[in-house]
Design a protein around this motif. Structure first.
Motif, PDB file in Angstrom:
ATOM      1  N   PHE A  37      44.146  -7.948 -15.832  1.00  0.00           N
ATOM      2  CA  PHE A  37      45.027  -9.128 -15.765  1.00  0.00           C
ATOM      3  C   PHE A  37      46.478  -8.714 -15.544  1.00  0.00           C
ATOM      4  CE2 PHE A  37      41.530 -10.563 -18.727  1.00  0.00           C
ATOM      5  CZ  PHE A  37      40.850 -11.274 -17.757  1.00  0.00           C
ATOM      6  N   SER A  38      46.695  -7.968 -14.498  1.00  0.00           N
ATOM      7  CA  SER A  38      48.014  -7.418 -14.195  1.00  0.00           C
ATOM      8  C   SER A  38      48.913  -8.455 -13.535  1.00  0.00           C
ATOM      9  CB  SER A  38      47.865  -6.206 -13.263  1.00  0.00           C
ATOM     10  OG  SER A  38      49.088  -5.850 -12.690  1.00  0.00           O
ATOM     11  N   ALA A  39      50.043  -8.724 -14.162  1.00  0.00           N
ATOM     12  CA  ALA A  39      51.019  -9.643 -13.573  1.00  0.00           C
ATOM     13  C   ALA A  39      51.571  -9.078 -12.268  1.00  0.00           C
ATOM     14  CB  ALA A  39      52.150  -9.896 -14.561  1.00  0.00           C
ATOM     15  N   GLN A  40      51.689  -7.767 -12.186  1.00  0.00           N
ATOM     16  CA  GLN A  40      52.187  -7.127 -10.974  1.00  0.00           C
ATOM     17  C   GLN A  40      51.219  -7.346  -9.813  1.00  0.00           C
ATOM     18  OE1 GLN A  40      53.093  -2.967 -11.478  1.00  0.00           O
ATOM     19  NE2 GLN A  40      53.378  -2.604  -9.294  1.00  0.00           N
ATOM     20  N   VAL A  41      49.926  -7.185 -10.078  1.00  0.00           N
ATOM     21  CA  VAL A  41      48.925  -7.410  -9.033  1.00  0.00           C
ATOM     22  C   VAL A  41      48.909  -8.879  -8.624  1.00  0.00           C
ATOM     23  CG1 VAL A  41      46.440  -7.397  -8.535  1.00  0.00           C
ATOM     24  CG2 VAL A  41      47.497  -5.441  -9.686  1.00  0.00           C
ATOM     25  N   MET A  42      49.057  -9.781  -9.589  1.00  0.00           N
ATOM     26  CA  MET A  42      49.084 -11.201  -9.262  1.00  0.00           C
ATOM     27  C   MET A  42      50.258 -11.519  -8.352  1.00  0.00           C
ATOM     28  SD  MET A  42      48.861 -14.585 -11.701  1.00  0.00           S
ATOM     29  CE  MET A  42      50.438 -14.371 -12.507  1.00  0.00           C
ATOM     30  N   ALA A  43      51.419 -10.946  -8.639  1.00  0.00           N
ATOM     31  CA  ALA A  43      52.597 -11.181  -7.804  1.00  0.00           C
ATOM     32  C   ALA A  43      52.362 -10.672  -6.385  1.00  0.00           C
ATOM     33  CB  ALA A  43      53.814 -10.501  -8.419  1.00  0.00           C
ATOM     34  N   GLU A  44      51.721  -9.510  -6.258  1.00  0.00           N
ATOM     35  CA  GLU A  44      51.413  -8.974  -4.932  1.00  0.00           C
ATOM     36  C   GLU A  44      50.438  -9.892  -4.203  1.00  0.00           C
ATOM     37  OE1 GLU A  44      49.358  -5.101  -2.763  1.00  0.00           O
ATOM     38  OE2 GLU A  44      49.719  -5.053  -4.922  1.00  0.00           O
ATOM     39  N   GLY A  45      49.441 -10.361  -4.924  1.00  0.00           N
ATOM     40  CA  GLY A  45      48.463 -11.255  -4.318  1.00  0.00           C
ATOM     41  C   GLY A  45      49.075 -12.551  -3.836  1.00  0.00           C
ATOM     42  N   PHE A  46      49.974 -13.103  -4.633  1.00  0.00           N
ATOM     43  CA  PHE A  46      50.670 -14.320  -4.220  1.00  0.00           C
ATOM     44  C   PHE A  46      51.504 -14.074  -2.961  1.00  0.00           C
ATOM     45  CE2 PHE A  46      50.618 -16.347  -8.680  1.00  0.00           C
ATOM     46  CZ  PHE A  46      49.590 -17.197  -8.316  1.00  0.00           C
ATOM     47  N   ALA A  47      52.071 -12.872  -2.844  1.00  0.00           N
ATOM     48  CA  ALA A  47      52.942 -12.561  -1.711  1.00  0.00           C
ATOM     49  C   ALA A  47      52.169 -12.393  -0.408  1.00  0.00           C
ATOM     50  CB  ALA A  47      53.745 -11.304  -2.008  1.00  0.00           C
ATOM     51  N   ILE A  48      50.946 -11.854  -0.470  1.00  0.00           N
ATOM     52  CA  ILE A  48      50.221 -11.545   0.772  1.00  0.00           C
ATOM     53  C   ILE A  48      49.056 -12.489   1.045  1.00  0.00           C
ATOM     54  CG2 ILE A  48      50.898  -9.131   0.633  1.00  0.00           C
ATOM     55  CD1 ILE A  48      48.058  -8.450  -0.237  1.00  0.00           C
ATOM     56  N   GLY A  49      48.802 -13.452   0.148  1.00  0.00           N
ATOM     57  CA  GLY A  49      47.766 -14.440   0.422  1.00  0.00           C
ATOM     58  C   GLY A  49      46.381 -14.057  -0.056  1.00  0.00           C
ATOM     59  N   ALA A  50      46.295 -13.363  -1.187  1.00  0.00           N
ATOM     60  CA  ALA A  50      45.004 -12.935  -1.723  1.00  0.00           C
ATOM     61  C   ALA A  50      44.305 -14.063  -2.485  1.00  0.00           C
ATOM     62  CB  ALA A  50      45.199 -11.742  -2.663  1.00  0.00           C
ATOM     63  N   SER A  51      42.989 -13.916  -2.612  1.00  0.00           N
ATOM     64  CA  SER A  51      42.214 -14.722  -3.544  1.00  0.00           C
ATOM     65  C   SER A  51      42.046 -13.894  -4.809  1.00  0.00           C
ATOM     66  CB  SER A  51      40.852 -15.074  -2.948  1.00  0.00           C
ATOM     67  OG  SER A  51      40.081 -15.829  -3.862  1.00  0.00           O
ATOM     68  N   MET A  52      42.397 -14.479  -5.962  1.00  0.00           N
ATOM     69  CA  MET A  52      42.401 -13.739  -7.219  1.00  0.00           C
ATOM     70  C   MET A  52      41.761 -14.568  -8.321  1.00  0.00           C
ATOM     71  SD  MET A  52      46.374 -12.468  -6.996  1.00  0.00           S
ATOM     72  CE  MET A  52      46.944 -14.108  -6.555  1.00  0.00           C
ATOM     73  N   GLU A  53      41.362 -13.883  -9.388  1.00  0.00           N
ATOM     74  CA  GLU A  53      40.726 -14.579 -10.514  1.00  0.00           C
ATOM     75  C   GLU A  53      41.280 -14.053 -11.818  1.00  0.00           C
ATOM     76  OE1 GLU A  53      37.022 -14.268 -13.402  1.00  0.00           O
ATOM     77  OE2 GLU A  53      38.324 -12.736 -12.524  1.00  0.00           O
ATOM     78  N   LEU A  54      41.454 -14.967 -12.759  1.00  0.00           N
ATOM     79  CA  LEU A  54      41.749 -14.588 -14.131  1.00  0.00           C
ATOM     80  C   LEU A  54      40.929 -15.455 -15.072  1.00  0.00           C
ATOM     81  CD1 LEU A  54      43.693 -17.061 -15.286  1.00  0.00           C
ATOM     82  CD2 LEU A  54      45.460 -15.825 -14.063  1.00  0.00           C
ATOM     83  N   ASP A  55      40.771 -14.980 -16.290  1.00  0.00           N
ATOM     84  CA  ASP A  55      40.001 -15.708 -17.296  1.00  0.00           C
ATOM     85  C   ASP A  55      40.946 -16.364 -18.289  1.00  0.00           C
ATOM     86  OD1 ASP A  55      37.508 -14.827 -16.257  1.00  0.00           O
ATOM     87  OD2 ASP A  55      37.803 -12.901 -17.265  1.00  0.00           O
ATOM     88  N   LEU A  56      40.559 -17.524 -18.770  1.00  0.00           N
ATOM     89  CA  LEU A  56      41.342 -18.238 -19.779  1.00  0.00           C
ATOM     90  C   LEU A  56      40.488 -18.484 -21.024  1.00  0.00           C
ATOM     91  CD1 LEU A  56      43.241 -20.983 -17.735  1.00  0.00           C
ATOM     92  CD2 LEU A  56      44.165 -18.841 -18.634  1.00  0.00           C
ATOM     93  N   ARG A  57      41.107 -18.255 -22.176  1.00  0.00           N
ATOM     94  CA  ARG A  57      40.485 -18.573 -23.466  1.00  0.00           C
ATOM     95  C   ARG A  57      41.392 -19.544 -24.217  1.00  0.00           C
ATOM     96  NH1 ARG A  57      35.139 -17.717 -24.811  1.00  0.00           N
ATOM     97  NH2 ARG A  57      34.415 -15.836 -23.741  1.00  0.00           N
ATOM     98  N   VAL A  58      40.795 -20.538 -24.847  1.00  0.00           N
ATOM     99  CA  VAL A  58      41.583 -21.507 -25.603  1.00  0.00           C
ATOM    100  C   VAL A  58      42.037 -20.884 -26.922  1.00  0.00           C
ATOM    101  CG1 VAL A  58      39.633 -22.568 -26.862  1.00  0.00           C
ATOM    102  CG2 VAL A  58      41.670 -23.940 -26.295  1.00  0.00           C
ATOM    103  N   ARG A  59      43.247 -21.220 -27.337  1.00  0.00           N
ATOM    104  CA  ARG A  59      43.799 -20.730 -28.593  1.00  0.00           C
ATOM    105  C   ARG A  59      43.866 -21.878 -29.609  1.00  0.00           C
ATOM    106  NH1 ARG A  59      49.133 -20.548 -24.922  1.00  0.00           N
ATOM    107  NH2 ARG A  59      50.189 -22.297 -25.923  1.00  0.00           N
ATOM    108  N   ALA A  60      44.348 -21.598 -30.801  1.00  0.00           N
ATOM    109  CA  ALA A  60      44.252 -22.564 -31.893  1.00  0.00           C
ATOM    110  C   ALA A  60      45.018 -23.862 -31.630  1.00  0.00           C
ATOM    111  CB  ALA A  60      44.743 -21.925 -33.193  1.00  0.00           C
ATOM    112  N   ASP A  61      46.123 -23.784 -30.876  1.00  0.00           N
ATOM    113  CA  ASP A  61      46.944 -24.975 -30.650  1.00  0.00           C
ATOM    114  C   ASP A  61      46.505 -25.791 -29.435  1.00  0.00           C
ATOM    115  OD1 ASP A  61      47.861 -22.769 -29.010  1.00  0.00           O
ATOM    116  OD2 ASP A  61      49.520 -24.075 -28.419  1.00  0.00           O
ATOM    117  N   GLY A  62      45.436 -25.364 -28.756  1.00  0.00           N
ATOM    118  CA  GLY A  62      44.955 -26.092 -27.590  1.00  0.00           C
ATOM    119  C   GLY A  62      45.470 -25.568 -26.273  1.00  0.00           C
ATOM    120  N   GLY A  63      46.422 -24.611 -26.320  1.00  0.00           N
ATOM    121  CA  GLY A  63      46.852 -23.931 -25.108  1.00  0.00           C
ATOM    122  C   GLY A  63      45.880 -22.805 -24.771  1.00  0.00           C
TER     123      GLY A  63
END
Length: 289
Positions: A37-63
């Motif tokens: 889950f590299s923020a640096q890789v995500m930024a690169e992907g956004f810049a060059i038009g990549a398809s990317m995936e990350l996982d989300l888990r719910v926390r106690a406050d609903g975020g």
């Protein structure tokens, strides 16, 4: 056969027999050696038009927090279930690799304000609708209603995807019926799998993309069920997950090549991988003879 004009090192797609198959960066890793889950890789992907995936888990406050496991121990310095951990406590915890802060959904929204028009980020929500509830959906709506980047929200829970459709209709939606289809295959055979898959495709979640385990796709095809063709006939895209080369420098082993070329012959819209550039290079070397 013609290949993308983009540099080999980018690992964005393979063009084969008129079909464009995107290579999706699994868990925000362009290469397996990248930090999870590299923020640096995500930024690169956004810049060059990549398809990317990350996982989300719910926390106690609903975020949400960008993590795969339900417990903190595996990926972070924390302990216990993520769903029971407060926002304040999550801010104190670090990722094990690289001693980095965790990425929270609020951080993610701020990072997504500009992107290449072809970039696509998949939010793979690992909790079910019962765990997330109305509060979690409201949180997504609040923070991701106005993001300019293209987002697709996926989950195994159809109820969750329907709730996302109602609150965030502008986001793309994906479903992953893989576990259910494996169980149905065991109990009722491929005809039962086909019936269930058709029901999911025409159901209220109205998915754009169906995520399917690539060995399931190949096993079905061997017995005469073209799951990719079935989905595409219904106007749905298919992502085959997760094909990662064991030796990215050497390229495909013979077994890997048989599987990958059989998968490509079925023309998936996307293949999830932890080694996108290496997969593109290895494919190009093979087809060049």
């Amino acid at each position: 056969m013609r290949m993308t004009k983009l540099l080999d090192a980018q690992g964005l797609e393979i063009l084969h027999e008129g079909q464009r198959t995107r290579l999706k960066w699994h868990r925000l890793r362009k290469r397996f050696a990248d930090r999870l889950f590299s923020a640096q890789v995500m930024a690169e992907g956004f810049a060059i038009g990549a398809s990317m995936e990350l996982d989300l888990r719910v926390r106690a406050d609903g975020g949400f927090v960008v993590l795969h496991d339900s417990e903190l121990e595996g990926e972070t310095t924390g302990h216990g279930p993520i769903a029971g951990t407060s926002l304040a406590d999550l801010r104190k915890i670090r990722m094990k690799d690289g001693d980095r802060p965790l990425t929270l959904s609020e951080d993610l929204a701020a990072m997504m304000q500009s992107s290449h028009p072809a970039a696509l980020l998949q939010f793979d929500i690992k909790d079910d609708y019962e765990a997330i509830g109305v509060g979690g959906i409201a949180h997504l709506a609040e923070h991701f209603r106005d993001v300019s980047a293209s987002v697709i929200v996926s989950a195994g829970s159809l109820d969750l995807i329907v709730a996302v459709k109602e609150k965030l209709p502008h986001l793309l939606r994906g479903i992953d019926p893989t576990d259910k289809l494996y169980d149905i295959r065991q109990a009722g055979g491929w005809k039962a799998v086909e019936t269930e898959l058709r029901a999911d495709l025409s159901g209220p979640s109205e998915p754009d993309t169906v995520y399917l385990h690539w060995p399931l796709i190949l096993a079905a095809a061997k017995d005469g069920l073209d799951m990719i063709g079935l989905c595409r006939d219904e106007g749905k895209r298919v992502d085959a997950w997760t094909f990662t080369l064991k030796d990215p420098e050497a390229g495909f082993s013979e077994d890997e090549w048989r599987s990958f070329s059989a998968l490509m012959a079925l023309k998936p819209d996307q293949i999830t991988t932890d080694e996108a550039p290496a997969t593109e290079r290895a494919w190009r070397r093979r087809v060049a003879g």
